[in-house]
Write an enzyme that holds these catalytic residues in place. Structure first.
Site, short mmCIF file in Angstrom:
data_model
loop_
_atom_site.label_atom_id
_atom_site.label_comp_id
_atom_site.label_asym_id
_atom_site.label_seq_id
_atom_site.Cartn_x
_atom_site.Cartn_y
_atom_site.Cartn_z
N LYS A 157 2.58 -6.38 8.58
CA LYS A 157 2.59 -5.13 7.83
C LYS A 157 3.80 -4.32 8.28
O LYS A 157 3.92 -3.99 9.47
CB LYS A 157 1.28 -4.38 8.05
CG LYS A 157 1.18 -3.09 7.25
CD LYS A 157 -0.27 -2.65 7.12
CE LYS A 157 -1.06 -3.50 6.16
NZ LYS A 157 -2.36 -2.94 5.79
N ALA A 166 2.76 0.96 3.65
CA ALA A 166 3.37 -0.26 4.19
C ALA A 166 3.35 -1.37 3.16
O ALA A 166 2.60 -1.33 2.18
CB ALA A 166 2.62 -0.70 5.45
N ASP A 223 -9.70 6.38 7.79
CA ASP A 223 -9.32 6.05 6.41
C ASP A 223 -10.15 4.88 5.90
O ASP A 223 -9.62 3.93 5.31
CB ASP A 223 -7.82 5.72 6.33
CG ASP A 223 -7.31 5.71 4.89
OD1 ASP A 223 -7.96 6.33 4.02
OD2 ASP A 223 -6.28 5.07 4.62
N GLY A 272 0.83 -1.19 0.00
CA GLY A 272 0.00 0.00 0.00
C GLY A 272 0.86 1.24 0.00
O GLY A 272 2.09 1.17 -0.16
N GLY A 273 0.24 2.40 0.20
CA GLY A 273 0.98 3.64 0.17
C GLY A 273 1.95 3.80 1.31
O GLY A 273 2.97 4.47 1.18
#
Length: 555
Positions: free
Chosen positions: A41, A24, A135, A21-22
């Site tokens: 993560k 991790a 989020d 992801g952005g």
């Protein structure tokens, strides 16, 4: 940095990368202590250089680790090793809601209600425990192979707020789901999650986003000031009640929005039961509004002298601050860690009694078939030995006992047909025996054990008896010579033979009316039911024969 093969925290062996992801990268790892797979993560390097972010990341991740709910991806551990900051989470087989929407397009409103309800229940649990996600987006929602919805990234999402909301590159993945207050960079609370969930619901219903533009800044501005096209205008089959839920969740004014996840859950359940139900409009008299300080000041001027305003305001501020400190202390600093006890094998009552002194709750998720006693706990989560916060919920599954099925009727079938039928009913063929039958054709099933419609445990064997057809029995032909017709018939019947044709002849060695000949000799072995023909002694036959002989000589 390649960390495949690295062991984190002395127990998590990193096996392979499974996502990114952005903020991790996600890896599959093996928890060597508990012998299970987990998801790890790991924060990307650029975020590990921000000390303020790291502090917030640790604090929020620990808070998120206290969340225990069927619709939340559980956090098992948070750690650091050689400047690697990681979160250990529940490993789930499934796909993100974003991938699901891309694959299937817009979803039916009933499916949307079900998915939204599960997300809302996750948020309700988190909000009650003082955790706001900030989020919520389809990328952070996972659909398991069993169809269960799980929300992930509670800790990392909240910790990322300060670091990402002002960074256009980082906010790009989430800007479509930002609440207006987030887009303004102002105060936000649990109602921010409700707005973002409204966007997710809109996307599921229509296959589109309510606001889109060429740049993230343009999208953010639209969240703040533009109206969206209502879902029902895109798809007229969407019930008005569902459309109204989306509208209420996407109110730009926080105070006109759903004020809690519980309110949203209540409306979702109402609409699930009756799509024609009416969704209540916002009533300003039912909501607590923040009054501008200037308005308070003006009001106070009318009732008292100006010199009293400042002391009153300071007093109120101190009171609010004291209450806030008291609330934070009681909710974040006094919750103790307790170790989850082993509940496997206990009944629900026994488990509750065991958890009560530890201030832990029990939630029964359902039952599943097993060879354990019915009603006993066969699965639990978190597992025993894991430390959780007081007040956490331990989810368990109870044994439904061994699954039972009805034995089908196999009579008249051949072996192959029987085996297929048994397999379809969760059973297997057992022993085979063969017997003669006068009524069942050869190679067909004539009997079975257990009998048809008997209730047995799934996987049990069913033994069968196959017909060899009629049995061919043999007997010896009795001596019929010198016997009368009646005596001959009786002897043949006793030997399971049949008296056939009776003709007449003459033999001077025998008396009148007795058998002088049989077509199968006495003592010969033949099949039962064989026909035996005989000749009976008659004097008249001799005279007829002599006359016929005389006529032949004269000619």
């Amino acid at each position: 940095m390649n960390i495949i093969g690295t062991t984190l925290g002395g127990r998590y062996l990193v096996i392979e990368q499974i996502g990114e992801g952005g903020m991790a990268t996600v890896y599959k790892a093996k928890d060597q202590l508990l012998n299970r797979y987990v998801a790890v993560k790991i924060l990307k390097h650029e975020f590990t250089q921000d000390d303020e972010f790291i502090k917030k990341f640790k604090r929020e991740s620990i808070a998120a680790a206290s969340l225990t709910h069927p619709n939340i991806v559980s956090i098992f551990d948070v750690g650091e090793q050689d400047n690697i900051y990681y979160i250990v989470m529940e490993y789930i087989h499934g796909q993100t809601l974003k991938d699901f929407i891309k694959k299937n397009g817009k979803l039916g409103y009933k499916r949307v209600l079900d998915i939204t309800l599960q997300i809302a229940m996750a948020l309700e649990h988190a909000h009650k425990n003082g955790v706001v996600h900030r989020d919520i987006k389809p990328h952070n929602i996972v659909i398991t192979e069993e169809g269960t919805i799980k929300v992930t990234d509670f800790g990392i999402a909240r910790a990322s707020t300060v670091s990402t909301v002002t960074n256009t590159n980082k906010v790009l993945g989430s800007v479509h789901y930002l609440s207006p207050e987030q887009a303004k960079g102002g105060f936000s609370d649990h109602r921010t999650d409700i707005y973002s969930l409204g966007v997710v619901m809109y996307e599921m219903l229509t296959g589109k986003l309510p606001f889109d533009a060429e740049s993230p800044i343009s999208v953010a501005i639209k969240h703040i000031q533009d109206d969206f096209v209502e879902p029902i205008q895109i798809d007229s089959s969407i019930p008005k009640s569902v459309n109204d839920i989306v509208k209420k969740a996407l109110e730009k004014d926080m105070f006109k929005r759903y004020q809690s996840a519980k309110q949203l859950i209540d409306d979702l359940n109402k609409v699930k039961e009756n799509p024609d139900t009416l969704i209540d409009n916002f009533d300003e008299t039912q909501s607590t509004r923040i009054i501008d300080v200037k308005d308070v000041d003006k009001a106070l001027k009318k009732k008292s002298k100006r010199r009293f305003v400042k002391p009153i305001f300071i007093t109120l501020s101190l009171f609010v601050l004291a209450f806030l400190i008291y609330y934070l202390y009681n909710n974040y600093f006094t919750v103790k860690d307790v170790e989850v006890p082993n509940l496997i094998g206990l009944t629900e009552t026994e488990a509750r009694a065991k958890l009560e002194p530890l201030k832990l709750k029990l939630e029964v998720e359902g039952k599943e078939y097993s060879d354990k006693p019915e009603g006993s706990i066969v699965k639990m989560y978190p597992e025993d030995g894991i430390k959780v916060k007081e007040g956490s919920t331990i989810r368990v599954k109870l044994s439904a006992g061994q699954k039972k099925v009805l034995v089908p009727d196999l009579k008249g079938l051949d072996i192959l047909e029987a085996e297929i039928l048994l397999k379809n009913n969760g059973l297997v063929r057992g022993n085979i025996d063969r017997k003669y039958s006068d009524t069942v054709d050869r190679n067909k099933i004539m009997d079975q054990d257990p009998k048809p419609n008997t209730e047995v445990i799934e996987g049990s064997e069913v033994s069968i008896v196959i017909s060899d057809g009629k049995e061919e029995k043999f007997t010896k032909v009795p001596i019929l010579l010198g016997r009368t017709i009646e005596e001959a018939r009786a002897s043949l019947t006793a030997a399971n033979l049949v008296l056939g044709n009776i003709t007449y002849g003459y033999d001077s060695k025998y008396i009148e009316n007795v058998v002088i000949s049989q077509d199968v000799a006495a003592g010969v072995t033949v099949k039962e039911g064989t026909i035996i023909n005989i000749v009976i002694n008659k004097k008249e036959v001799e005279q007829t024969q002599q006359e016929q002989q005389g006529n032949t000589n004269n000619q």
